[in-house]
Design an enzyme around this catalytic site. Sequence first.
Site, mmCIF file in Angstrom:
data_model
loop_
_atom_site.group_PDB
_atom_site.id
_atom_site.type_symbol
_atom_site.label_atom_id
_atom_site.label_comp_id
_atom_site.label_asym_id
_atom_site.label_seq_id
_atom_site.Cartn_x
_atom_site.Cartn_y
_atom_site.Cartn_z
ATOM 1 N N ASP A 1 88.330 99.555 -41.525
ATOM 2 C CA ASP A 1 87.897 100.652 -40.660
ATOM 3 C C ASP A 1 88.995 100.954 -39.658
ATOM 4 O O ASP A 1 89.815 100.077 -39.345
ATOM 5 C CB ASP A 1 86.602 100.283 -39.926
ATOM 6 C CG ASP A 1 85.932 101.523 -39.357
ATOM 7 O OD1 ASP A 1 85.223 102.205 -40.121
ATOM 8 O OD2 ASP A 1 86.155 101.835 -38.184
ATOM 9 N N ARG B 1 78.656 103.517 -49.084
ATOM 10 C CA ARG B 1 77.219 103.416 -49.326
ATOM 11 C C ARG B 1 76.638 104.304 -50.416
ATOM 12 O O ARG B 1 75.486 104.125 -50.792
ATOM 13 C CB ARG B 1 76.471 103.654 -48.009
ATOM 14 C CG ARG B 1 76.633 102.496 -47.054
ATOM 15 C CD ARG B 1 75.999 102.797 -45.737
ATOM 16 N NE ARG B 1 76.686 103.923 -45.113
ATOM 17 C CZ ARG B 1 76.362 104.442 -43.936
ATOM 18 N NH1 ARG B 1 75.336 103.958 -43.276
ATOM 19 N NH2 ARG B 1 77.051 105.434 -43.426
ATOM 20 N N ARG C 1 76.393 94.678 -49.755
ATOM 21 C CA ARG C 1 76.131 94.718 -48.316
ATOM 22 C C ARG C 1 74.802 94.063 -47.924
ATOM 23 O O ARG C 1 74.570 93.800 -46.745
ATOM 24 C CB ARG C 1 76.209 96.157 -47.815
ATOM 25 C CG ARG C 1 77.610 96.645 -47.528
ATOM 26 C CD ARG C 1 78.102 96.227 -46.130
ATOM 27 N NE ARG C 1 77.539 97.084 -45.099
ATOM 28 C CZ ARG C 1 76.495 96.799 -44.344
ATOM 29 N NH1 ARG C 1 75.887 95.643 -44.489
ATOM 30 N NH2 ARG C 1 76.053 97.625 -43.439
ATOM 31 N N ARG D 1 86.497 107.886 -48.197
ATOM 32 C CA ARG D 1 85.324 107.013 -48.131
ATOM 33 C C ARG D 1 84.778 106.665 -49.526
ATOM 34 O O ARG D 1 83.569 106.539 -49.704
ATOM 35 C CB ARG D 1 84.186 107.660 -47.321
ATOM 36 C CG ARG D 1 84.439 107.736 -45.843
ATOM 37 C CD ARG D 1 84.147 106.398 -45.188
ATOM 38 N NE ARG D 1 84.506 106.423 -43.789
ATOM 39 C CZ ARG D 1 83.666 106.756 -42.812
ATOM 40 N NH1 ARG D 1 82.441 107.070 -43.088
ATOM 41 N NH2 ARG D 1 84.078 106.753 -41.580
ATOM 42 N N TYR E 1 87.111 107.026 -29.104
ATOM 43 C CA TYR E 1 86.110 105.953 -29.228
ATOM 44 C C TYR E 1 86.232 104.945 -28.085
ATOM 45 O O TYR E 1 85.230 104.456 -27.566
ATOM 46 C CB TYR E 1 86.245 105.231 -30.567
ATOM 47 C CG TYR E 1 85.677 106.010 -31.731
ATOM 48 C CD1 TYR E 1 84.304 106.275 -31.810
ATOM 49 C CD2 TYR E 1 86.487 106.479 -32.758
ATOM 50 C CE1 TYR E 1 83.776 106.978 -32.872
ATOM 51 C CE2 TYR E 1 85.972 107.186 -33.824
ATOM 52 C CZ TYR E 1 84.610 107.444 -33.872
ATOM 53 O OH TYR E 1 84.083 108.145 -34.917
HETATM 54 O O1 CP3 Z 1 86.647 104.132 -48.779
HETATM 55 C C1 CP3 Z 1 87.310 104.351 -47.746
HETATM 56 O O2 CP3 Z 1 87.589 105.499 -47.346
HETATM 57 C C2 CP3 Z 1 87.903 103.163 -47.021
HETATM 58 C C3 CP3 Z 1 87.234 102.639 -45.922
HETATM 59 C C4 CP3 Z 1 87.041 103.401 -44.611
HETATM 60 C C5 CP3 Z 1 85.906 103.169 -43.805
HETATM 61 N N1 CP3 Z 1 86.076 103.837 -42.630
HETATM 62 C C6 CP3 Z 1 84.776 102.307 -44.187
HETATM 63 C C7 CP3 Z 1 83.486 102.423 -43.491
HETATM 64 C C8 CP3 Z 1 87.872 104.292 -43.918
HETATM 65 C C9 CP3 Z 1 89.199 104.915 -44.352
HETATM 66 C C10 CP3 Z 1 87.246 104.552 -42.668
HETATM 67 C C11 CP3 Z 1 87.860 105.404 -41.634
HETATM 68 C C12 CP3 Z 1 87.064 105.768 -40.452
HETATM 69 N N2 CP3 Z 1 86.155 105.010 -39.777
HETATM 70 C C13 CP3 Z 1 87.221 106.988 -39.765
HETATM 71 C C14 CP3 Z 1 88.205 108.083 -40.126
HETATM 72 C C15 CP3 Z 1 87.693 108.957 -41.213
HETATM 73 C C16 CP3 Z 1 86.555 109.862 -40.814
HETATM 74 O O3 CP3 Z 1 85.464 109.660 -41.383
HETATM 75 O O4 CP3 Z 1 86.743 110.751 -39.987
HETATM 76 C C17 CP3 Z 1 86.325 106.971 -38.681
HETATM 77 C C18 CP3 Z 1 86.119 108.085 -37.675
HETATM 78 C C19 CP3 Z 1 85.668 105.704 -38.689
HETATM 79 C C20 CP3 Z 1 84.671 105.188 -37.719
HETATM 80 C C21 CP3 Z 1 83.406 104.846 -38.405
HETATM 81 N N3 CP3 Z 1 83.195 103.666 -39.105
HETATM 82 C C22 CP3 Z 1 82.213 105.612 -38.497
HETATM 83 C C23 CP3 Z 1 82.006 106.965 -37.867
HETATM 84 C C24 CP3 Z 1 81.300 104.863 -39.272
HETATM 85 C C25 CP3 Z 1 79.891 105.227 -39.646
HETATM 86 C C26 CP3 Z 1 80.005 105.994 -40.923
HETATM 87 C C27 CP3 Z 1 78.738 106.317 -41.600
HETATM 88 O O5 CP3 Z 1 78.849 106.752 -42.750
HETATM 89 O O6 CP3 Z 1 77.638 106.150 -41.039
HETATM 90 C C28 CP3 Z 1 81.937 103.654 -39.651
HETATM 91 C C29 CP3 Z 1 81.381 102.578 -40.493
HETATM 92 C C30 CP3 Z 1 81.950 102.531 -41.866
HETATM 93 N N4 CP3 Z 1 83.285 102.528 -42.134
HETATM 94 C C31 CP3 Z 1 81.233 102.406 -43.100
HETATM 95 C C32 CP3 Z 1 82.196 102.322 -44.106
HETATM 96 C C33 CP3 Z 1 81.966 102.114 -45.578
HETATM 97 C C34 CP3 Z 1 79.721 102.298 -43.262
HETATM 98 C C35 CP3 Z 1 79.402 100.868 -42.982
HETATM 99 C C36 CP3 Z 1 78.168 100.316 -43.638
HETATM 100 O O7 CP3 Z 1 78.254 99.781 -44.770
HETATM 101 O O8 CP3 Z 1 77.105 100.357 -43.006
#
Ligand code: CP3
Length: 351
Positions: free
Chosen positions: A77, A32, A41, A28, A152
């Site tokens: 994502d 943010r 964003r 990640r 999911y």
């Molecule tokens: O930098 C990176 O790692 C690349 C981008 C990336 C994102 N999601 C961006 C993202 C990657 C590799 C993911 C994978 C992902 N997404 C997973 C597997 C990894 C893990 O964390 O277990 C999962 C389960 C998701 C599903 C998901 N998407 C969740 C649970 C969330 C909320 C996360 C939070 O921090 O609240 C997202 C949204 C998301 N995906 C964001 C980002 C940068 C936040 C979005 C925003 O800007 O509001």
Amino acid sequence: MNGSDNATVFERAARGRPVPHTPIWIMRQAGRYLPEYRQLRRTVDFLTATRIPEIAARITLQPMQRFDMDAAILFSDIMTPLDPMGVEVEFAPGPVLPEPVRTSEAARAVRELVPEEGVPFVLEAIRAVRSELRPESALIGFAGAPFTLFCYLIEGGGSKDFMTARSFLRREPEASRALLDTLGRSMARYLVAQAEAGANAVMLFDSWIGMLGPDSYRRFIHPVLTRAFKTVRGATDCPIIYFPNRGGPLLRSMRGLDVDVTAIDWTLPLSRADALLGGGRSLQGNLDPAELFGPPDALRAAADAVLAEAAGLAGHIFSLGHGIDRRTDPDQVARLVDHVHERSPAGAGQT
Ligand code: CP3
């Protein structure tokens, strides 16, 4: 790049070959906790950012400009490819499905992904990033693992125990198998398409696999993962990374999976994970993301402890045991990256 000598340090570590330093990236890393991400964003929502290649590429490169990371990970994502498979997904900020899959018919109606048609913008973003990234930096493409996406899809969003999804697996075993199979085939194709577009390594995120016992893992998931990795292996030279989050109790059952790297969460030491997996392959991980909130000296000591654990491994890619927290101070990330690069040349097996 491939297994030859112009491969990046990241790819060489993934294959267990000698490296000048331990490569590092952070799960990640584009997100943010970075002010430049929050700034961007304000002008564009998350879904749009993932769907416009120029924006996705720009966000992917943000952490590369700020830190000396060895790899970039595509800004996207795990839920991104579901829309063309017939499943609508919203973000708030985690994934929310307006119409979760709750019946056998709905499970069977999920369509197999054709990456070039369904997610051309992802492949375009990969090409854009690869053309701007320094040749010595790797680009990681990724997908969600079948069970994590299944969770999911059935649950309709995040959950503390995914009971709806786990009970569906038992109430509708055949429809569940059909859905897991569609997801496995789709994500394998998706990883191959990303490799063909220019990703140097591909990673499968299994965030919720740790909720299954070894028996259910072996019955429902192992065959699907085995087939998916076989497809990827047969179609590309890219190193394959698998992240079974909280999967410690399952690692012994995962020995036979044909992956180059297993990413380990912070709940077990790397040497222990290596022993459970049978040894001989590279590991990624596994600093607790909470260590980034300690004083700099404690952070460096925690990183040293991970490096010491990794000394006997075939190969090591330094990373966090899970995603970085959004309240993290970016300066701590810079300290961690620099420290790992300075400390690691003495690591065993890394000449
Ligand atoms: O930098 C990176 O790692 C690349 C981008 C990336 C994102 N999601 C961006 C993202 C990657 C590799 C993911 C994978 C992902 N997404 C997973 C597997 C990894 C893990 O964390 O277990 C999962 C389960 C998701 C599903 C998901 N998407 C969740 C649970 C969330 C909320 C996360 C939070 O921090 O609240 C997202 C949204 C998301 N995906 C964001 C980002 C940068 C936040 C979005 C925003 O800007 O509001």
